[in-house]
Design a protein around this motif. Sequence first.
Motif, short mmCIF file in Angstrom:
data_model
loop_
_atom_site.label_atom_id
_atom_site.label_comp_id
_atom_site.label_asym_id
_atom_site.label_seq_id
_atom_site.Cartn_x
_atom_site.Cartn_y
_atom_site.Cartn_z
N MET A 238 -5.12 -19.60 13.62
CA MET A 238 -3.88 -20.01 12.84
C MET A 238 -3.87 -19.27 11.35
O MET A 238 -2.86 -18.61 10.97
N VAL A 239 -4.85 -19.39 10.42
CA VAL A 239 -5.15 -18.72 9.32
C VAL A 239 -4.96 -17.29 9.37
O VAL A 239 -4.38 -16.65 8.51
N ALA A 240 -5.80 -16.65 10.35
CA ALA A 240 -5.72 -15.14 10.32
C ALA A 240 -4.35 -14.74 10.85
O ALA A 240 -3.85 -13.79 10.13
N VAL A 241 -3.29 -15.32 11.66
CA VAL A 241 -2.26 -14.92 11.98
C VAL A 241 -1.23 -15.19 10.69
O VAL A 241 -0.36 -14.21 10.35
N MET A 242 -1.35 -16.18 9.91
CA MET A 242 -0.50 -16.41 8.63
C MET A 242 -0.93 -15.45 8.03
O MET A 242 -0.01 -14.98 7.12
N ALA A 243 -2.22 -15.28 7.48
CA ALA A 243 -2.53 -13.86 6.50
C ALA A 243 -2.04 -12.83 6.88
O ALA A 243 -1.46 -12.00 6.14
N LEU A 244 -1.91 -12.54 8.33
CA LEU A 244 -1.31 -11.17 8.55
C LEU A 244 0.03 -11.10 8.18
O LEU A 244 0.62 -10.01 7.90
N ILE A 245 0.84 -12.09 8.79
CA ILE A 245 2.25 -12.31 8.51
C ILE A 245 2.47 -12.08 6.96
O ILE A 245 3.53 -11.22 6.66
N TYR A 246 1.74 -12.78 5.99
CA TYR A 246 1.95 -12.79 4.74
C TYR A 246 1.81 -11.54 4.11
O TYR A 246 2.62 -11.00 3.56
N VAL A 247 0.86 -10.76 4.81
CA VAL A 247 0.58 -9.32 4.35
C VAL A 247 1.63 -8.39 4.41
O VAL A 247 2.24 -7.54 3.76
N ARG A 248 2.11 -8.50 5.87
CA ARG A 248 3.17 -7.61 6.42
C ARG A 248 4.43 -7.79 5.57
O ARG A 248 5.08 -7.07 5.06
N LEU A 249 4.72 -9.01 5.32
CA LEU A 249 5.99 -9.55 4.51
C LEU A 249 5.70 -9.01 3.02
O LEU A 249 6.76 -8.38 2.48
N ARG A 250 4.69 -9.15 2.60
CA ARG A 250 4.51 -8.64 1.18
C ARG A 250 4.65 -7.12 1.04
O ARG A 250 5.40 -6.70 -0.09
N ARG A 251 4.04 -6.39 1.76
CA ARG A 251 4.23 -5.06 1.80
C ARG A 251 5.76 -4.69 2.11
O ARG A 251 6.12 -3.55 1.56
N GLY A 252 6.19 -5.64 2.93
CA GLY A 252 7.70 -5.04 2.97
C GLY A 252 8.86 -5.40 1.96
O GLY A 252 10.02 -5.09 2.24
N GLY A 253 8.22 -6.08 0.96
CA GLY A 253 9.09 -6.55 -0.27
C GLY A 253 9.74 -7.80 -0.01
O GLY A 253 10.57 -8.28 -0.98
N TRP A 254 9.38 -8.66 0.97
CA TRP A 254 10.09 -10.01 1.39
C TRP A 254 9.41 -11.13 0.50
O TRP A 254 10.00 -11.90 0.25
N LEU A 255 8.21 -10.70 -0.22
CA LEU A 255 7.67 -11.77 -0.77
C LEU A 255 7.23 -11.05 -2.06
O LEU A 255 6.71 -10.01 -2.12
#
Length: 324
Positions: free
Chosen positions: A307-324
């Motif tokens: 759960m934590v790994a998937v959430m971290a992966l999504i967070y990183v991808r969104l952060r790189r995409g400028g959504w966060l």
Amino acid sequence: MIVDKAIYRGGRRHELDGDISDAFDEARRQDRDCFVWIGLHEPTAEEFGLIQEELLLHPLAVEDAVNAHQRPKLELYDNTVFMVLKTLDYHDATSEIDVGEIMMFLGGDFVVSVRHGAANPLGPVRGRLEAEPALLANGPAAVVHAICDEVVDHYGVVAHEVEVDIIELERAVFTPHTADVTEAIYSLKREVLEFRAAEDPLIPVLQQIVRGRVAIFDGTREYFRDVLDHLLRVDGQVDAHNELLNSALTAHLALLGKQQNEDMRKISSWAAIIAVPTAIAGIYGMNFDFMPELRWLLGYPIVLTVMVAVMALIYVRLRRGGWL
């Protein structure tokens, strides 16, 4: 009420010894360079009655002068000219424009000025005119010119104050995390439109005078041409102010829309992250009997780690995409 009254001969002031009727009689007996100037401030119909009877002023013009709320205009009634000006006063604290009026009755040997509102008192105008006998010798037309010149010059002062407030609004619009200034922009735009309603109708009035269509102003047309030039400059400033406010409002609404989109992207991003543990927890909450990991010693730690790994992966991808 009567604020000031005097009789002028050859550009020089002389105090009135008798009543107003005597002053008009004396002006009629003198040469052409003699006239009476009476200044009133918000007179009642009764106070204006004596002047109306003495000068035989048209009832419609008298009604306009007493009740005010007229547009700038110039009207001819037999041998009398009736002229209306709008006066302006700007309050820095509230960014509001107070509008007043000056009505003038003009004849060959008299000027009656009627002022409504506190803006542009005529005492300083009278003082400046009396200091220039050569100009005052032009008679009643010189008085009208001096009043128009004072009013239009004050338009320029108000236009500058409005410009300062517009610059401050533009700074607020493009300052990050500033408060919503939509109401302030609309408020100032309303004042600018009121400004335009005061100055714009005066342009054709002065153009009539400059083009020689009103005979009583023939000797002062050059002076009025200068006033018209100043008024046209102010009119251009008012148009520019209106365009600036339109641009500021458009930019402000665009920035608000951009900020709202950014907020929605952040909300959607966190919703996507939270959806992972929500989905997994929902599956485990179904209480299935045949779930192998239920009896594994490391079952729950592994699930939590996933759960934590998937959430971290999504967070990183969104952060790189400028959504966060």
